[in-house]
Motif scaffolding. Structure first.
Motif, PDB file in Angstrom:
ATOM      1  N   ASP A 118       0.322  -0.842  -0.057  1.00 14.83           N
ATOM      2  CA  ASP A 118       0.480  -0.062  -0.129  1.00 14.83           C
ATOM      3  C   ASP A 118       1.035   1.517  -0.027  1.00 14.83           C
ATOM      4  O   ASP A 118       0.544   2.439   0.390  1.00 14.83           O
ATOM      5  CB  ASP A 118      -0.956  -0.104   1.404  1.00 14.83           C
ATOM      6  CG  ASP A 118      -0.077   0.464   2.074  1.00 14.83           C
ATOM      7  OD1 ASP A 118       1.008  -0.396   2.783  1.00 14.83           O
ATOM      8  OD2 ASP A 118      -0.611   0.004   3.598  1.00 14.83           O
ATOM      9  N   VAL A 119       1.987   1.019  -0.810  1.00 17.50           N
ATOM     10  CA  VAL A 119       3.013   1.969  -0.516  1.00 17.50           C
ATOM     11  C   VAL A 119       3.354   2.402  -1.490  1.00 17.50           C
ATOM     12  O   VAL A 119       3.892   1.229  -2.743  1.00 17.50           O
ATOM     13  CB  VAL A 119       3.849   2.069   0.915  1.00 17.50           C
ATOM     14  CG1 VAL A 119       5.144   3.426   0.356  1.00 17.50           C
ATOM     15  CG2 VAL A 119       3.938   2.211   1.755  1.00 17.50           C
ATOM     16  N   ASP A 120       3.388   3.583  -2.224  1.00 19.30           N
ATOM     17  CA  ASP A 120       3.973   3.792  -3.912  1.00 19.30           C
ATOM     18  C   ASP A 120       5.157   4.462  -3.822  1.00 19.30           C
ATOM     19  O   ASP A 120       6.012   4.212  -4.706  1.00 19.30           O
ATOM     20  CB  ASP A 120       2.640   4.545  -4.797  1.00 19.30           C
ATOM     21  CG  ASP A 120       1.334   3.518  -5.062  1.00 19.30           C
ATOM     22  OD1 ASP A 120       1.761   2.787  -5.044  1.00 19.30           O
ATOM     23  OD2 ASP A 120       0.358   5.269  -4.129  1.00 19.30           O
ATOM     24  N   SER A 121       4.991   5.817  -2.718  1.00 21.32           N
ATOM     25  CA  SER A 121       6.323   6.737  -2.841  1.00 21.32           C
ATOM     26  C   SER A 121       7.188   6.406  -1.391  1.00 21.32           C
ATOM     27  O   SER A 121       6.336   6.305  -0.244  1.00 21.32           O
ATOM     28  CB  SER A 121       6.150   7.940  -3.565  1.00 21.32           C
ATOM     29  OG  SER A 121       5.695   7.523  -4.790  1.00 21.32           O
ATOM     30  N   TRP A 122       8.194   6.930  -1.204  1.00 18.97           N
ATOM     31  CA  TRP A 122       8.285   6.742   0.328  1.00 18.97           C
ATOM     32  C   TRP A 122       9.773   7.911   0.223  1.00 18.97           C
ATOM     33  O   TRP A 122       9.596   9.211  -0.419  1.00 18.97           O
ATOM     34  CB  TRP A 122       9.446   5.936   0.753  1.00 18.97           C
ATOM     35  CG  TRP A 122       9.133   4.404   0.442  1.00 18.97           C
ATOM     36  CD1 TRP A 122       9.343   3.345  -0.139  1.00 18.97           C
ATOM     37  CD2 TRP A 122       8.470   3.917   2.080  1.00 18.97           C
ATOM     38  NE1 TRP A 122       8.390   2.353   0.163  1.00 18.97           N
ATOM     39  CE2 TRP A 122       8.291   2.389   1.612  1.00 18.97           C
ATOM     40  CE3 TRP A 122       8.496   4.346   3.051  1.00 18.97           C
ATOM     41  CZ2 TRP A 122       7.794   1.585   2.590  1.00 18.97           C
ATOM     42  CZ3 TRP A 122       7.904   3.767   3.911  1.00 18.97           C
ATOM     43  CH2 TRP A 122       7.783   1.984   4.006  1.00 18.97           C
ATOM     44  N   PHE A 123       9.234   8.694   1.523  1.00 19.87           N
ATOM     45  CA  PHE A 123       9.407  10.345   1.170  1.00 19.87           C
ATOM     46  C   PHE A 123      10.201  10.968   2.429  1.00 19.87           C
ATOM     47  O   PHE A 123       9.953  10.145   3.879  1.00 19.87           O
ATOM     48  CB  PHE A 123       8.234  11.261   0.945  1.00 19.87           C
ATOM     49  CG  PHE A 123       8.906  13.023   0.987  1.00 19.87           C
ATOM     50  CD1 PHE A 123       9.385  13.441  -0.073  1.00 19.87           C
ATOM     51  CD2 PHE A 123       8.658  13.598   2.726  1.00 19.87           C
ATOM     52  CE1 PHE A 123       9.707  14.751   0.060  1.00 19.87           C
ATOM     53  CE2 PHE A 123       8.924  15.211   2.361  1.00 19.87           C
ATOM     54  CZ  PHE A 123       9.693  15.713   0.851  1.00 19.87           C
ATOM     55  N   GLY A 124      11.235  11.010   2.675  1.00 21.28           N
ATOM     56  CA  GLY A 124      12.132  11.184   3.852  1.00 21.28           C
ATOM     57  C   GLY A 124      12.648  13.064   4.083  1.00 21.28           C
ATOM     58  O   GLY A 124      12.844  13.046   3.580  1.00 21.28           O
TER      59      GLY A 124
END
Length: 213
Positions: A118-124
């Motif tokens: 359920d995660v399309d992108s990661w952002f830090g």
């Protein structure tokens, strides 16, 4: 599994970490940048990855880059270069910057160990309003081009771009970039066993006072 990419610039005096001068000389600032790159390469070498890539601007490679594929950065603004990079891949990619030597493998567990369905992108996010990491399950450079970089709202703009495209975004921990001497002291305190912290202690022992003193 994920292709993990470190974007870095060769630590040449006067071209990197110039905001550390003063109190540090430009040569000393470059040595801190080199230590930060070393720490980040070490961590990225520890996490599971399909491929490890150094997206590099420069000619002399870091010694710890062995085992990384080296991709030279093209010409253009940072958003254009990042867009070009993401368009090279058609499998999950995670980009990491060189300014957070406090990075630990645990920070990357989501995208590198068990990327959820359920995660399309990661952002830090970075404390200064930018971002230290950006990942996409289906890389698309168009989602980066046109985002103004190195501004205090860069992170918010990039995150908005991802969400406007319908991406379900997984949030990574907020980290502090090393831009100033004050940043360097805070990061070294958080991560005292890094090469960056060791180099900073050497410089402080040589008489470099904290910024503003």
């Amino acid at each position: 599994m994920t292709t993990i990419v470190l974007i870095a610039k060769e630590p040449v005096a006067g071209r990197v970490k110039t905001r550390l001068h003063p109190p540090f000389t430009l040569v000393e600032a470059a040595s801190l940048a080199a230590a930060a790159i070393d720490d980040t390469l070490r961590v990225l070498g520890e996490v599971p990855a399909t491929k490890r890539v150094l997206f590099y601007q420069g000619t002399t490679l870091p010694a710890r880059a062995r085992g990384f594929d080296v991709v030279p950065q093209p010409e253009g603004t940072l958003d254009e270069r990042l867009g070009w990079l993401f368009d090279r891949y058609d499998t999950p990619v995670l980009l990491v910057g060189m300014d957070t030597p406090q990075l630990q493998s645990g920070h990357l567990a989501g995208p590198c160990t068990d990327w959820p369905d359920d995660v399309d992108s990661w952002f830090g996010p970075a404390e200064d309003g930018g971002f230290w990491a950006l990942g996409m399950r289906e890389p698309d450079g168009a989602l980066i081009r046109g985002v103004a970089m190195s501004q205090d709202d860069t992170g918010a703009r990039q995150l908005d771009r991802l969400r406007a495209a319908g991406h379900r975004v997984g949030m990574l921990p907020t980290l502090r970039d090393v831009d100033t001497a004050a940043d360097a002291d805070v990061v070294a305190t958080v991560a005292p066993r890094t090469a960056f912290s060791e180099r900073l202690r050497e410089l402080r022992a040589g008489g470099r006072p904290p910024e503003g003193r």
